[in-house]
Design a protein around this motif. Structure first.
Motif, PDB file in Angstrom:
ATOM      1  N   ASN A   1      15.339  -5.003  11.851  1.00  0.00           N
ATOM      2  CA  ASN A   1      16.170  -3.988  11.208  1.00  0.00           C
ATOM      3  C   ASN A   1      15.490  -3.479   9.946  1.00  0.00           C
ATOM      4  OD1 ASN A   1      18.243  -2.457   9.953  1.00  0.00           O
ATOM      5  ND2 ASN A   1      19.714  -3.573  11.198  1.00  0.00           N
ATOM      6  N   GLU A   2      14.889  -2.311  10.098  1.00  0.00           N
ATOM      7  CA  GLU A   2      14.068  -1.778   9.024  1.00  0.00           C
ATOM      8  C   GLU A   2      14.875  -1.509   7.753  1.00  0.00           C
ATOM      9  OE1 GLU A   2      11.330   1.010  10.774  1.00  0.00           O
ATOM     10  OE2 GLU A   2      11.013   1.851   8.787  1.00  0.00           O
ATOM     11  N   ILE A   3      16.052  -0.911   7.915  1.00  0.00           N
ATOM     12  CA  ILE A   3      16.856  -0.553   6.740  1.00  0.00           C
ATOM     13  C   ILE A   3      17.293  -1.797   5.987  1.00  0.00           C
ATOM     14  CG2 ILE A   3      19.021   0.508   6.005  1.00  0.00           C
ATOM     15  CD1 ILE A   3      18.684   2.542   8.197  1.00  0.00           C
ATOM     16  N   ALA A   4      17.726  -2.821   6.746  1.00  0.00           N
ATOM     17  CA  ALA A   4      18.140  -4.054   6.093  1.00  0.00           C
ATOM     18  C   ALA A   4      16.951  -4.713   5.401  1.00  0.00           C
ATOM     19  CB  ALA A   4      18.762  -5.003   7.106  1.00  0.00           C
ATOM     20  N   ALA A   5      15.789  -4.702   6.057  1.00  0.00           N
ATOM     21  CA  ALA A   5      14.605  -5.322   5.463  1.00  0.00           C
ATOM     22  C   ALA A   5      14.286  -4.667   4.120  1.00  0.00           C
ATOM     23  CB  ALA A   5      13.419  -5.192   6.411  1.00  0.00           C
ATOM     24  N   GLU A   6      14.316  -3.341   4.113  1.00  0.00           N
ATOM     25  CA  GLU A   6      14.028  -2.596   2.886  1.00  0.00           C
ATOM     26  C   GLU A   6      15.050  -2.949   1.796  1.00  0.00           C
ATOM     27  OE1 GLU A   6      12.004   0.991   2.983  1.00  0.00           O
ATOM     28  OE2 GLU A   6      11.663   0.062   1.036  1.00  0.00           O
ATOM     29  N   SER A   7      16.305  -3.068   2.185  1.00  0.00           N
ATOM     30  CA  SER A   7      17.357  -3.387   1.214  1.00  0.00           C
ATOM     31  C   SER A   7      17.274  -4.826   0.716  1.00  0.00           C
ATOM     32  CB  SER A   7      18.737  -3.160   1.834  1.00  0.00           C
ATOM     33  OG  SER A   7      18.951  -1.793   2.033  1.00  0.00           O
ATOM     34  N   MET A   8      16.604  -5.699   1.473  1.00  0.00           N
ATOM     35  CA  MET A   8      16.456  -7.082   1.029  1.00  0.00           C
ATOM     36  C   MET A   8      15.170  -7.259   0.224  1.00  0.00           C
ATOM     37  SD  MET A   8      19.121  -8.484   1.756  1.00  0.00           S
ATOM     38  CE  MET A   8      20.261  -7.190   2.168  1.00  0.00           C
ATOM     39  N   GLY A   9      14.579  -6.166  -0.204  1.00  0.00           N
ATOM     40  CA  GLY A   9      13.433  -6.249  -1.092  1.00  0.00           C
ATOM     41  C   GLY A   9      12.091  -6.338  -0.387  1.00  0.00           C
ATOM     42  N   VAL A  10      12.071  -6.150   0.935  1.00  0.00           N
ATOM     43  CA  VAL A  10      10.788  -6.154   1.646  1.00  0.00           C
ATOM     44  C   VAL A  10      10.171  -4.761   1.537  1.00  0.00           C
ATOM     45  CG1 VAL A  10       9.676  -6.408   3.892  1.00  0.00           C
ATOM     46  CG2 VAL A  10      11.553  -7.922   3.261  1.00  0.00           C
ATOM     47  N   ASP A  11       8.948  -4.698   1.033  1.00  0.00           N
ATOM     48  CA  ASP A  11       8.251  -3.414   0.939  1.00  0.00           C
ATOM     49  C   ASP A  11       7.826  -3.018   2.348  1.00  0.00           C
ATOM     50  OD1 ASP A  11       6.628  -1.282   0.531  1.00  0.00           O
ATOM     51  OD2 ASP A  11       5.214  -2.311  -0.782  1.00  0.00           O
ATOM     52  N   VAL A  12       8.721  -2.328   3.048  1.00  0.00           N
ATOM     53  CA  VAL A  12       8.532  -2.087   4.476  1.00  0.00           C
ATOM     54  C   VAL A  12       7.221  -1.347   4.751  1.00  0.00           C
ATOM     55  CG1 VAL A  12       9.425  -0.801   6.454  1.00  0.00           C
ATOM     56  CG2 VAL A  12      10.955  -2.200   5.097  1.00  0.00           C
ATOM     57  N   PHE A  13       6.988  -0.276   4.022  1.00  0.00           N
ATOM     58  CA  PHE A  13       5.777   0.504   4.279  1.00  0.00           C
ATOM     59  C   PHE A  13       4.524  -0.335   4.031  1.00  0.00           C
ATOM     60  CE2 PHE A  13       2.561   3.701   3.008  1.00  0.00           C
ATOM     61  CZ  PHE A  13       2.458   4.332   4.237  1.00  0.00           C
ATOM     62  N   GLY A  14       4.509  -1.037   2.897  1.00  0.00           N
ATOM     63  CA  GLY A  14       3.361  -1.881   2.565  1.00  0.00           C
ATOM     64  C   GLY A  14       3.123  -2.951   3.614  1.00  0.00           C
ATOM     65  N   MET A  15       4.199  -3.558   4.084  1.00  0.00           N
ATOM     66  CA  MET A  15       4.079  -4.615   5.090  1.00  0.00           C
ATOM     67  C   MET A  15       3.562  -4.051   6.412  1.00  0.00           C
ATOM     68  SD  MET A  15       4.767  -7.695   4.295  1.00  0.00           S
ATOM     69  CE  MET A  15       5.341  -8.513   2.835  1.00  0.00           C
ATOM     70  N   LYS A  16       4.039  -2.860   6.773  1.00  0.00           N
ATOM     71  CA  LYS A  16       3.564  -2.227   8.012  1.00  0.00           C
ATOM     72  C   LYS A  16       2.064  -1.972   7.916  1.00  0.00           C
ATOM     73  CE  LYS A  16       7.556   0.400   9.654  1.00  0.00           C
ATOM     74  NZ  LYS A  16       8.083   1.769   9.758  1.00  0.00           N
ATOM     75  N   VAL A  17       1.636  -1.422   6.776  1.00  0.00           N
ATOM     76  CA  VAL A  17       0.212  -1.131   6.605  1.00  0.00           C
ATOM     77  C   VAL A  17      -0.591  -2.434   6.660  1.00  0.00           C
ATOM     78  CG1 VAL A  17      -1.528  -0.252   5.002  1.00  0.00           C
ATOM     79  CG2 VAL A  17       0.613   0.984   5.301  1.00  0.00           C
ATOM     80  N   LEU A  18      -0.060  -3.485   6.031  1.00  0.00           N
ATOM     81  CA  LEU A  18      -0.747  -4.779   6.034  1.00  0.00           C
ATOM     82  C   LEU A  18      -0.920  -5.289   7.460  1.00  0.00           C
ATOM     83  CD1 LEU A  18      -1.802  -7.197   4.347  1.00  0.00           C
ATOM     84  CD2 LEU A  18       0.494  -8.148   4.502  1.00  0.00           C
ATOM     85  N   SER A  19       0.163  -5.261   8.213  1.00  0.00           N
ATOM     86  CA  SER A  19       0.115  -5.754   9.586  1.00  0.00           C
ATOM     87  C   SER A  19      -0.857  -4.926  10.430  1.00  0.00           C
ATOM     88  CB  SER A  19       1.529  -5.702  10.165  1.00  0.00           C
ATOM     89  OG  SER A  19       1.513  -5.833  11.544  1.00  0.00           O
ATOM     90  N   PHE A  20      -0.804  -3.623  10.237  1.00  0.00           N
ATOM     91  CA  PHE A  20      -1.672  -2.711  10.977  1.00  0.00           C
ATOM     92  C   PHE A  20      -3.141  -2.978  10.640  1.00  0.00           C
ATOM     93  CE2 PHE A  20      -3.033   1.560  12.369  1.00  0.00           C
ATOM     94  CZ  PHE A  20      -2.316   1.650  13.543  1.00  0.00           C
ATOM     95  N   THR A  21      -3.418  -3.209   9.350  1.00  0.00           N
ATOM     96  CA  THR A  21      -4.794  -3.451   8.913  1.00  0.00           C
ATOM     97  C   THR A  21      -5.320  -4.761   9.492  1.00  0.00           C
ATOM     98  OG1 THR A  21      -4.230  -2.326   6.866  1.00  0.00           O
ATOM     99  CG2 THR A  21      -6.279  -3.566   6.878  1.00  0.00           C
ATOM    100  N   ILE A  22      -4.511  -5.817   9.426  1.00  0.00           N
ATOM    101  CA  ILE A  22      -4.948  -7.106   9.972  1.00  0.00           C
ATOM    102  C   ILE A  22      -5.212  -6.958  11.465  1.00  0.00           C
ATOM    103  CG2 ILE A  22      -4.261  -9.494  10.446  1.00  0.00           C
ATOM    104  CD1 ILE A  22      -2.616  -9.422   7.884  1.00  0.00           C
ATOM    105  N   SER A  23      -4.300  -6.264  12.138  1.00  0.00           N
ATOM    106  CA  SER A  23      -4.436  -6.079  13.579  1.00  0.00           C
ATOM    107  C   SER A  23      -5.722  -5.333  13.921  1.00  0.00           C
ATOM    108  CB  SER A  23      -3.213  -5.319  14.096  1.00  0.00           C
ATOM    109  OG  SER A  23      -3.380  -4.932  15.421  1.00  0.00           O
TER     110      SER A  23
END
Lengths: 363, 254
Positions: free
Chosen positions: A212-234
């Motif tokens: 749940n992207e919206i909930a993740a963002e509201s719980m303080g997870v930097d959604v965009f940053g995390m996506k980029v991180l995961s994409f880069t590692i991959s």
């Protein structure tokens, strides 16, 4: 937890002993395979390891972070070409670049395999980061289309950058660096890395974005940053796999990295279970072996009522049918989101259950 | 005293539709403020504006004197605001405990390097957040379900888990979007006690949207009434109950 166990001397738990034993057994098995298998079987065995890396890296982004990306062939190509060009000897380059000579600044570089492989991975990771920053604002099908397009762009660039990549002629006569130990060593290191990553706080953050992207963002997870991180590692891992593949095949050309290559990996991920490391590993091995085992399907067949004189590619029909069956009857794949653990083995009865330990005594 | 949260003339248009217009609220530290109104009045939209899900078309939003309009939701959460959702948004494929642990990530202060290498420094932080998460689950009475998947919980417990997850981000200001939705009267009374309890225990300020009048009137000292995006009344529960504009909005013109 149990107050009766506090005074117990620190000793390895059953699971740690089992893990240690399994690791030793696995290592021994690799030794045995390396020395006894004939070179053809060993080649397939190595390909299993490379496909494990590819499946895991695609699963990190598609399965754990929930981003439908189809650009994997592109990242593999970047890793493969970077590693190949950096490790090829100057003489070999002269032999390869017959239409136009290679650009001077690359002509005399020759690195050992490890730095070449790592630079290939890092460069693929950098491209992944760049693409991520641009395209991860998109979601779902849009992201899939954007990444698919990207992978085709890479292929077209490789075909046309004659003085760097030798264009459509490809690169031939690469040193056969990818030994069994390189392939399986990388696969094991990367699997352990991903298990640790997924079990860490970052892994939980990735999964929260998937759920749940919206909930993740509201719980303080930097959604965009995390996506980029995961994409880069991959992409980094896909680049490493590309480098290994280049020096496994010893010849690469842009046609190998058409988008269909991505679907081969996606097949493994879906069969194994989107969001399961265990599933990807098992499916990578199973699919790689059956690709070879089913080769007889491509040859002349006589089924009694119908005979063919050999249809190349018929074995792929088997995989298509298998994929359809899985999608209809078992969408979650082999493992779903479950992972291997000794406790799970005990639960399904393959290991003796641990009885409740008495308060005193212990082991 | 300076307000913990203040919005100044906040407007939000979706195309030509004014979802929220001239939205002005002040929330003092320690208060429980209610936000009520008929369906479609713009209550959830105003929550989304304050917590950064939407960007206001115009106007200012200040939290502890700092302008937060246009900031990303995760950055606003870091400042000390947390929320729950009207239609529960749990991480459905994850366990109850993991749901809380996600919310702990932000304040864990770790990095990729130590986390993937499992350095002792990371394992220490990991143990600390596990302890904190378990304490929170204990607080909301969900300890027994730690390993259950979040969506396997009954509805009321999912609501509690959402609140516990919001508390894990260590907020100063908590937004509850219809916490009593779908609850029976008995559960609603328990919820009221629970809201008052966490307010005192975690030194919270709470803003809540609610349809259950019993709950709003029970816990809120002050409330705002929205209708078609416009604030039509504000005051104590008694004042609101007598306000003709409010009666009209809820019951229609007689």
């Amino acid at each position: 937890m149990n107050p009766g166990l506090i005074n117990k001397k620190p000793s390895m738990s059953r699971n740690q002993i089992l893990t240690f034993a399994a690791a030793c057994a696995g290592l021994a098995l690799l030794f045995v395979f390396d020395s006894t298998l004939d070179s053809f079987t060993l080649q397939i065995f190595k390909l299993c390891a490379i496909n494990i890396i590819l499946a895991l890296s695609l699963n990190l982004i598609n399965g754990f972070t929930g981003l439908f990306s189809l650009g994997h062939a592109g990242f593999m190509a970047v890793g493969a070409y970077t590693c190949a060009i950096l490790t090829m000897s100057p003489e070999q380059k002269e032999v390869n670049y017959v239409l136009q000579p290679i650009v001077p600044w690359l002509a005399h570089i020759q690195l050992p395999f490890l730095p070449g492989l790592l630079i290939g991975g890092l460069f693929a990771g950098f491209i992944g980061w760049l693409l991520g920053v641009i395209s991860l604002r998109l979601r779902d099908d849009y992201l899939a289309i954007a990444t698919l397009g990207f992978s085709e762009i890479i292929r077209v660039l490789l075909t046309n950058a004659q003085t760097v990549t030798n264009g459509a002629l490809g690169l031939k006569g690469l040193p056969r660096f990818t030994t069994m130990w390189w392939a399986w060593g990388s696969a094991i290191v990367i699997t352990v890395f991903l298990v640790f990553l997924i079990k860490s706080s970052y892994g939980r953050a990735f999964k929260s974005i998937r759920d749940n992207e919206i909930a993740a963002e509201s719980m303080g997870v930097d959604v965009f940053g995390m996506k980029v991180l995961s994409f880069t590692i991959s992409s980094f891992l896909a680049g490493i796999a590309g480098g290994l593949l280049a020096h496994y095949l010893t010849t690469i050309d842009p046609k190998q990295f058409i988008f269909l290559k991505t679907f081969d990996i996606l097949l493994i991920v879906v069969l194994g279970g989107v969001g399961s490391i265990t599933g990807s590993v098992i499916a990578a091995i199973a699919v790689t072996i059956s690709m070879e085992a089913l080769r007889f399907l491509d040859g002349p067949l006589d089924l009694g009522f119908v005979a063919t004189s050999g249809i190349p590619g018929l074995r792929m029909v088997f995989f298509s049918a298998l994929l359809m069956v899985v999608v209809i009857y078992r969408q979650q794949g082999l493992m779903g989101k479950a992972e291997f653990s000794w406790d799970a083995l005990a639960r399904i009865g393959l290991l003796p259950r641990r009885g409740p330990k008495p308060g005193k005594g212990g082991l | 005293m300076d307000a913990l949260l203040r919005t100044v003339d906040v407007n939000k248009y979706f195309g030509g539709l004014a979802a929220v217009s001239a939205f002005n609220i002040d929330v003092q530290a320690g208060e429980i403020v209610g936000l009520i109104g008929p369906n479609g009045a713009g209550k959830t939209t105003s929550f989304n504006l304050i917590t950064g899900v939407y960007m206001p078309t115009s106007g200012r939003i200040q939290f502890e004197g700092k302008d937060i309009a246009g900031m990303k939701p995760h950055a606003i959460t870091r400042l000390g605001m947390a929320r729950t959702f009207q239609n529960i948004r749990l991480f459905k494929e994850m366990s109850v405990l993991d749901n809380i642990l996600v919310a702990e990530h932000m304040r864990m202060g770790t990095n990729l390097f130590e986390a993937t290498l499992r350095l002792p420094s990371y394992m220490k932080k990991e143990r600390r957040v596990h302890e904190r998460a378990r304490a929170l689950l204990d607080e909301v009475g969900l300890s027994a379900h730690e390993q259950a998947s979040a969506t396997s919980l009954p509805y009321g417990k999912q609501r509690r888990l959402e609140i516990a997850r919001a508390l894990a981000t260590e907020p100063k200001l908590l937004f509850l979007d219809e916490p009593a939705a779908g609850m029976n009267p008995q559960e609603s009374v328990e919820l009221m006690d629970f809201i008052l309890k966490i307010r005192d225990q975690f030194k919270l300020t709470i803003v809540l949207i609610e349809h259950h009048m019993q709950v709003v009137m029970g816990v809120c000292k002050r409330m705002y009434v929205l209708d078609y995006g416009v604030t039509i009344a504000q005051g104590t529960p008694e004042e609101i109950q007598k306000n003709p504009a409010v009666i009209e909005a809820y019951l229609g013109v007689g």
